[in-house]
Scaffold this active site. Structure first.
Site: not given
Ligand SMILES: Cc1cc2nc3c(=O)[nH]c(=O)nc-3n(C[C@H](O)[C@H](O)[C@H](O)COP(=O)(O)O)c2cc1C
Length: 379
Positions: A85, A199
């Protein structure tokens, strides 16, 4: 502000968000909305007065039952903003006012990276998920380290490190040096480091889920001095055997915890309700929730075989929208929680709602501190 006032405020804000703001925001391009919100957040974080206003509108009611000291780090509450985020670490000033107990910035790579071509972010509204195909867009470790050194953090900060999304990193040695560069530049900034080996959107896939490659990466990381604890962030899509190998290797190195999980790439998921799903990218939110919960309890169970001081600290991430979602992860073995998508679907007051609800659930079950609830369903 007392608890009942915070509850009333949250209920009002939740109503406004669901009925007014979200329908408007969800008509616009998701990445454009995110960028605008981030710019607004930077502006709000830049003055004491605006930070105080954000706290008034969104801050939680602090509850000592949620306080923990983990790996020497004090967490005022267990709810963190997940990596992705605040990719460029620009929101460190404003996020504590929103109620988060910690924030993970990044992922940050050795070199600056423009990410994949647009479009690279989609909503799956019926599935309550996002499809993410950013490809690790970020300003790079040098710029972000400089920014963080000049910043004041009101919170615990984790720095998420990943390999630059560039064809040079198809060569494993190059990729390891790229991780090492970012790790080194950030080695004394913030409170913990995460190695993001999961990733779903980089060229060459996720090479470091392979045992001997991870071993090699961690050998190099072991040699870089840093007092910060290290977490590894896992994908929900890897086989249990691979997870066991990763855990065994991680235990041989300077690793202190595991984050479960990153995005899922698998399209054969019963939680996908929307008809149109882009063929690229990883999915967040309700689509990944069950997978990350399963992996979390699987790892917690495995770790129980070890003496308490040798076990990894687990962070639950994926599909947390409510206090019940967060509590389920805690009872499955998570000491800390991270989220992004829940905040986007429910509104920023969700952080405070989860904080209040979690404290209530912990008390309901007779615990006097959150740490006692960790793993209660698995032990
Ligand atoms: C817009 C967006 C960008 C993300 N970018 C990364 C990132 O750069 N590095 C990372 O480890 N996870 C990234 N994630 C994954 C999140 O950290 C998290 O693991 C995943 O979204 C699950 O959590 P949530 O369901 O609460 O969003 C990203 C997720 C979203 C939604």
């Amino acid at each position: 502000m007392n608890t009942s006032l915070v509850r009333t405020r949250n209920a009002f804000e939740s109503f406004l968000y669901r009925k007014l703001l979200k329908p408007m925001l969800f008509m616009q391009d998701p990445e454009a909305v995110h960028d605008r919100m981030a710019r607004f957040g930077v502006a709000l974080g830049s003055h004491g007065l605006t930070r105080a206003l954000v706290k008034l509108f969104f801050g939680g009611a602090h509850d000592p039952i949620l306080e923990q000291t983990i790996l020497g780090i004090y967490f005022k509450n267990p709810i963190g903003l997940a990596a992705g985020f605040d990719k460029n670490a620009e929101l460190t000033a404003v996020l504590p006012a929103v109620g988060f107990g910690f924030e993970e910035v990044g992922s940050i790579t050795g070199e600056p990276c423009a990410g994949n071509p647009k479009p690279r972010l989609w909503r799956l509204p019926q599935s309550q998920s996002l499809v993410v195909y950013y490809g690790l867009k970020n300003d790079g470790a040098e710029v972000i380290a400089k920014r963080l050194r000049a910043a004041e953090f009101g919170n615990v900060i984790g720095t998420s490190v990943a390999m630059t999304n560039h064809p040079d990193n198809l060569d494993m040695r190059h990729a390891v040096l790229d991780y090492a560069k970012a790790f080194k530049l950030l080695s004394d900034i913030g409170d913990y480091t995460t190695l993001n080996i999961s990733c779903p959107n980089t060229q060459g896939g996720q090479p470091f889920i392979c045992g001997y490659k991870l071993d090699y990466l961690l050998d190099i990381i072991d040699e870089i001095p840093s007092k910060k604890p290290i977490f590894i962030k896992l994908s929900p899509d890897i086989a249990k055997k691979e997870i066991e190998d990763i855990l065994a290797i991680a235990h041989k190195h300077r690793v202190h915890g595991i984050i479960c999980t990153n995005l899922t790439k698998k399209r054969d998921n019963a939680r996908i309700i929307d008809k149109r799903v882009p063929s690229v990218g990883g999915m967040s939110g309700k689509v990944v929730q069950g997978l990350s919960d399963d992996l979390l309890s699987f790892i917690y169970k495995k770790e129980l075989a070890l003496p308490a001081d040798k076990r990894f600290v687990l962070v639950g991430c994926g599909g947390v929208f409510t206090a019940e979602d967060a509590y389920k992860k805690i009872r499955a073995g998570a000491s800390l929680i991270q989220l992004i998508t829940g905040m986007i679907y429910q509104g920023p007051q969700a952080v405070s709602e989860i904080e209040l609800g979690l404290a209530e659930l912990i008390r309901r079950d007779g615990f006097t501190n959150i740490a006692q609830a960790v793993g209660a369903d698995v032990r």
